[in-house]
Design a protein around this motif. Structure first.
Motif, PDB file in Angstrom:
ATOM      1  N   PRO A   1       0.803  -1.232   0.000  1.00  0.00           N
ATOM      2  CA  PRO A   1       0.000   0.000   0.000  1.00  0.00           C
ATOM      3  C   PRO A   1       0.832   1.276   0.000  1.00  0.00           C
ATOM      4  O   PRO A   1       0.473   2.246  -0.668  1.00  0.00           O
ATOM      5  CB  PRO A   1      -0.849  -0.126   1.280  1.00  0.00           C
ATOM      6  CG  PRO A   1      -0.177  -1.161   2.120  1.00  0.00           C
ATOM      7  CD  PRO A   1       0.501  -2.083   1.173  1.00  0.00           C
ATOM      8  N   SER A   2       1.942   1.296   0.727  1.00  0.00           N
ATOM      9  CA  SER A   2       2.747   2.523   0.798  1.00  0.00           C
ATOM     10  C   SER A   2       3.357   2.868  -0.555  1.00  0.00           C
ATOM     11  O   SER A   2       3.304   4.026  -1.003  1.00  0.00           O
ATOM     12  CB  SER A   2       3.851   2.367   1.848  1.00  0.00           C
ATOM     13  OG  SER A   2       3.305   2.191   3.134  1.00  0.00           O
ATOM     14  N   SER A   3       3.942   1.868  -1.221  1.00  0.00           N
ATOM     15  CA  SER A   3       4.561   2.142  -2.521  1.00  0.00           C
ATOM     16  C   SER A   3       3.505   2.428  -3.584  1.00  0.00           C
ATOM     17  O   SER A   3       3.744   3.202  -4.518  1.00  0.00           O
ATOM     18  CB  SER A   3       5.447   0.967  -2.950  1.00  0.00           C
ATOM     19  OG  SER A   3       4.698  -0.225  -3.080  1.00  0.00           O
ATOM     20  N   ARG A   4       2.327   1.847  -3.441  1.00  0.00           N
ATOM     21  CA  ARG A   4       1.247   2.146  -4.397  1.00  0.00           C
ATOM     22  C   ARG A   4       0.805   3.599  -4.276  1.00  0.00           C
ATOM     23  O   ARG A   4       0.587   4.282  -5.280  1.00  0.00           O
ATOM     24  CB  ARG A   4       0.058   1.216  -4.161  1.00  0.00           C
ATOM     25  CG  ARG A   4       0.279  -0.204  -4.644  1.00  0.00           C
ATOM     26  CD  ARG A   4      -1.022  -0.952  -4.759  1.00  0.00           C
ATOM     27  NE  ARG A   4      -0.825  -2.309  -5.235  1.00  0.00           N
ATOM     28  CZ  ARG A   4      -1.769  -3.043  -5.820  1.00  0.00           C
ATOM     29  NH1 ARG A   4      -2.967  -2.535  -6.004  1.00  0.00           N
ATOM     30  NH2 ARG A   4      -1.523  -4.270  -6.225  1.00  0.00           N
ATOM     31  N   VAL A   5       0.659   4.059  -3.041  1.00  0.00           N
ATOM     32  CA  VAL A   5       0.258   5.450  -2.823  1.00  0.00           C
ATOM     33  C   VAL A   5       1.338   6.395  -3.339  1.00  0.00           C
ATOM     34  O   VAL A   5       1.043   7.395  -4.008  1.00  0.00           O
ATOM     35  CB  VAL A   5      -0.019   5.702  -1.327  1.00  0.00           C
ATOM     36  CG1 VAL A   5      -0.192   7.191  -1.056  1.00  0.00           C
ATOM     37  CG2 VAL A   5      -1.263   4.946  -0.880  1.00  0.00           C
ATOM     38  N   ALA A   6       2.598   6.089  -3.042  1.00  0.00           N
ATOM     39  CA  ALA A   6       3.697   6.942  -3.496  1.00  0.00           C
ATOM     40  C   ALA A   6       3.733   7.022  -5.020  1.00  0.00           C
ATOM     41  O   ALA A   6       3.873   8.112  -5.601  1.00  0.00           O
ATOM     42  CB  ALA A   6       5.023   6.416  -2.958  1.00  0.00           C
ATOM     43  N   LEU A   7       3.592   5.878  -5.683  1.00  0.00           N
ATOM     44  CA  LEU A   7       3.617   5.863  -7.150  1.00  0.00           C
ATOM     45  C   LEU A   7       2.425   6.621  -7.723  1.00  0.00           C
ATOM     46  O   LEU A   7       2.567   7.386  -8.686  1.00  0.00           O
ATOM     47  CB  LEU A   7       3.622   4.420  -7.650  1.00  0.00           C
ATOM     48  CG  LEU A   7       3.589   4.239  -9.173  1.00  0.00           C
ATOM     49  CD1 LEU A   7       4.786   4.926  -9.825  1.00  0.00           C
ATOM     50  CD2 LEU A   7       3.556   2.756  -9.537  1.00  0.00           C
TER      51      LEU A   7
ATOM     52  N   GLN B   1       3.795  -9.560 -13.283  1.00  0.00           N
ATOM     53  CA  GLN B   1       2.793  -9.233 -14.295  1.00  0.00           C
ATOM     54  C   GLN B   1       1.744  -8.272 -13.744  1.00  0.00           C
ATOM     55  O   GLN B   1       1.310  -7.336 -14.435  1.00  0.00           O
ATOM     56  CB  GLN B   1       2.120 -10.519 -14.797  1.00  0.00           C
ATOM     57  CG  GLN B   1       1.059 -10.297 -15.860  1.00  0.00           C
ATOM     58  CD  GLN B   1       1.587  -9.588 -17.093  1.00  0.00           C
ATOM     59  OE1 GLN B   1       2.756  -9.759 -17.472  1.00  0.00           O
ATOM     60  NE2 GLN B   1       0.750  -8.780 -17.729  1.00  0.00           N
ATOM     61  N   GLU B   2       1.361  -8.481 -12.502  1.00  0.00           N
ATOM     62  CA  GLU B   2       0.399  -7.574 -11.873  1.00  0.00           C
ATOM     63  C   GLU B   2       0.972  -6.164 -11.758  1.00  0.00           C
ATOM     64  O   GLU B   2       0.275  -5.170 -11.994  1.00  0.00           O
ATOM     65  CB  GLU B   2       0.015  -8.094 -10.485  1.00  0.00           C
ATOM     66  CG  GLU B   2      -1.019  -7.238  -9.766  1.00  0.00           C
ATOM     67  CD  GLU B   2      -1.380  -7.776  -8.398  1.00  0.00           C
ATOM     68  OE1 GLU B   2      -2.079  -7.060  -7.650  1.00  0.00           O
ATOM     69  OE2 GLU B   2      -0.955  -8.907  -8.072  1.00  0.00           O
ATOM     70  N   ILE B   3       2.253  -6.090 -11.421  1.00  0.00           N
ATOM     71  CA  ILE B   3       2.903  -4.782 -11.314  1.00  0.00           C
ATOM     72  C   ILE B   3       2.993  -4.119 -12.682  1.00  0.00           C
ATOM     73  O   ILE B   3       2.813  -2.899 -12.812  1.00  0.00           O
ATOM     74  CB  ILE B   3       4.295  -4.940 -10.672  1.00  0.00           C
ATOM     75  CG1 ILE B   3       4.145  -5.356  -9.199  1.00  0.00           C
ATOM     76  CG2 ILE B   3       5.092  -3.642 -10.774  1.00  0.00           C
ATOM     77  CD1 ILE B   3       5.451  -5.691  -8.522  1.00  0.00           C
ATOM     78  N   ARG B   4       3.254  -4.904 -13.716  1.00  0.00           N
ATOM     79  CA  ARG B   4       3.307  -4.345 -15.077  1.00  0.00           C
ATOM     80  C   ARG B   4       1.967  -3.710 -15.453  1.00  0.00           C
ATOM     81  O   ARG B   4       1.926  -2.636 -16.072  1.00  0.00           O
ATOM     82  CB  ARG B   4       3.665  -5.436 -16.085  1.00  0.00           C
ATOM     83  CG  ARG B   4       5.102  -5.927 -15.998  1.00  0.00           C
ATOM     84  CD  ARG B   4       5.428  -6.881 -17.140  1.00  0.00           C
ATOM     85  NE  ARG B   4       6.740  -7.467 -16.982  1.00  0.00           N
ATOM     86  CZ  ARG B   4       7.879  -6.882 -17.339  1.00  0.00           C
ATOM     87  NH1 ARG B   4       7.838  -5.677 -17.907  1.00  0.00           N
ATOM     88  NH2 ARG B   4       9.042  -7.481 -17.153  1.00  0.00           N
ATOM     89  N   VAL B   5       0.891  -4.365 -15.078  1.00  0.00           N
ATOM     90  CA  VAL B   5      -0.442  -3.831 -15.380  1.00  0.00           C
ATOM     91  C   VAL B   5      -0.675  -2.528 -14.621  1.00  0.00           C
ATOM     92  O   VAL B   5      -1.200  -1.549 -15.172  1.00  0.00           O
ATOM     93  CB  VAL B   5      -1.527  -4.869 -15.026  1.00  0.00           C
ATOM     94  CG1 VAL B   5      -2.917  -4.259 -15.157  1.00  0.00           C
ATOM     95  CG2 VAL B   5      -1.401  -6.094 -15.918  1.00  0.00           C
ATOM     96  N   ILE B   6      -0.285  -2.505 -13.347  1.00  0.00           N
ATOM     97  CA  ILE B   6      -0.462  -1.296 -12.536  1.00  0.00           C
ATOM     98  C   ILE B   6       0.296  -0.120 -13.144  1.00  0.00           C
ATOM     99  O   ILE B   6      -0.239   0.985 -13.282  1.00  0.00           O
ATOM    100  CB  ILE B   6       0.006  -1.550 -11.088  1.00  0.00           C
ATOM    101  CG1 ILE B   6      -0.920  -2.551 -10.394  1.00  0.00           C
ATOM    102  CG2 ILE B   6       0.046  -0.246 -10.294  1.00  0.00           C
ATOM    103  CD1 ILE B   6      -0.439  -2.989  -9.029  1.00  0.00           C
ATOM    104  N   VAL B   7       1.546  -0.361 -13.525  1.00  0.00           N
ATOM    105  CA  VAL B   7       2.377   0.714 -14.072  1.00  0.00           C
ATOM    106  C   VAL B   7       1.861   1.161 -15.441  1.00  0.00           C
ATOM    107  O   VAL B   7       1.826   2.363 -15.746  1.00  0.00           O
ATOM    108  CB  VAL B   7       3.846   0.260 -14.162  1.00  0.00           C
ATOM    109  CG1 VAL B   7       4.703   1.315 -14.854  1.00  0.00           C
ATOM    110  CG2 VAL B   7       4.397  -0.029 -12.767  1.00  0.00           C
ATOM    111  N   SER B   8       1.442   0.213 -16.259  1.00  0.00           N
ATOM    112  CA  SER B   8       0.961   0.569 -17.600  1.00  0.00           C
ATOM    113  C   SER B   8      -0.326   1.384 -17.540  1.00  0.00           C
ATOM    114  O   SER B   8      -0.603   2.188 -18.443  1.00  0.00           O
ATOM    115  CB  SER B   8       0.738  -0.696 -18.432  1.00  0.00           C
ATOM    116  OG  SER B   8      -0.283  -1.503 -17.864  1.00  0.00           O
ATOM    117  N   ASN B   9      -1.106   1.197 -16.486  1.00  0.00           N
ATOM    118  CA  ASN B   9      -2.343   1.970 -16.343  1.00  0.00           C
ATOM    119  C   ASN B   9      -2.080   3.409 -15.916  1.00  0.00           C
ATOM    120  O   ASN B   9      -2.976   4.257 -16.037  1.00  0.00           O
ATOM    121  CB  ASN B   9      -3.271   1.298 -15.324  1.00  0.00           C
ATOM    122  CG  ASN B   9      -3.887   0.012 -15.852  1.00  0.00           C
ATOM    123  OD1 ASN B   9      -4.019  -0.166 -17.066  1.00  0.00           O
ATOM    124  ND2 ASN B   9      -4.263  -0.885 -14.957  1.00  0.00           N
TER     125      ASN B   9
END
Length: 234
Positions: free
Chosen positions: A110-116, A166-174
């Motif tokens: 959650p912390s890195s998701r919020v930061a990104l 793969q999940e992280i790739r989807v998050i970043v691509s969005n």
């Protein structure tokens, strides 16, 4: 029946027919009105306590209130308040300038998701300002995302690692536009570009540390070195 002077008192209940003094009735009415007003005020005050302190429309995240922001703000106001604090910290300390390349270490938590997400929103806003500015004198800072693959240090099934990446790739691509570069780096890359040699050396190093706390401190140090190596290439 006439009143009797017997010890039992009046036998005709004639006292029930006696009207109360006007001032007594008025006082009683005022007390009832005051009680109703107080009850209504207390009810409204309690209702306000159960609403977001900012928008006054939605309930807070944590029902029943609390000492933290989650007990004071609804979901939307909590997010906007948190983003405002993040942006203020970044801008007031000049952490990001237009010519920078920002590398976000991303774990998927959650912390890195919020930061990104917040860095993305700042970059997106800078991009809109750049597009709206005719002279375009200030560039838009770049954003890269780094994921450190620690499967060598921890017993993780290869398919689980692939699914997570793969999940992280989807998050970043969005989170585009602007497009962000994703760097997936094995932690053993800190030793050498030859991953087989680096993996063997890392395993020997980790096996030489028997203390769990010491091993975790070592991995933390290796993560920092890995990020520094990526920064030099970014």
């Amino acid at each position: 029946m006439a009143c009797s002077n017997t010890p039992g008192g009046c036998q005709s209940n004639c006292h029930n027919n006696v009207e109360e003094p006007q001032d007594f009735v008025q006082t009683l009415g005022n007390k009832n009105t005051a009680t109703t007003t107080t009850t209504t005020a207390e009810f409204l005050q309690q209702q306000q306590k159960n609403l977001c302190v900012k928008c006054k429309a939605n309930p807070p995240i944590a029902a029943g209130g609390g000492g933290g922001d989650e007990g004071r703000f609804c979901g939307d106001c909590f997010r906007s308040n948190l983003y405002a604090k993040f942006r203020l910290a970044v801008t007031s300390h000049a952490m990001i300038t237009p010519s920078d390349n920002v590398l976000v270490a991303f774990s998927g938590g959650p912390s890195s998701r919020v930061a990104l997400q917040f860095v993305h929103e700042m970059q997106q806003r800078a991009q809109k300002n750049f597009d709206a500015n005719k002279d375009r004198s200030l560039p838009v800072f770049g954003v890269g995302v780094t994921v450190i693959d620690e499967s060598t240090a921890y017993p993780i099934a290869p398919n689980k690692v692939k699914e997570a990446i793969q999940e992280i790739r989807v998050i970043v691509s969005n989170l585009a536009p602007p497009i962000k570069q994703l760097h997936v780096v094995p932690i053993e890359d800190v030793y050498a570009s030859n991953l087989i040699d680096g993996k063997d050396r890392l395993e020997k190093l980790l096996n030489s540390v028997n203390d769990a706390t010491g091993k975790e401190d070592l991995l933390l140090h290796l993560r920092i070195l890995t990020l520094q190596k990526v920064c030099l290439q970014f």
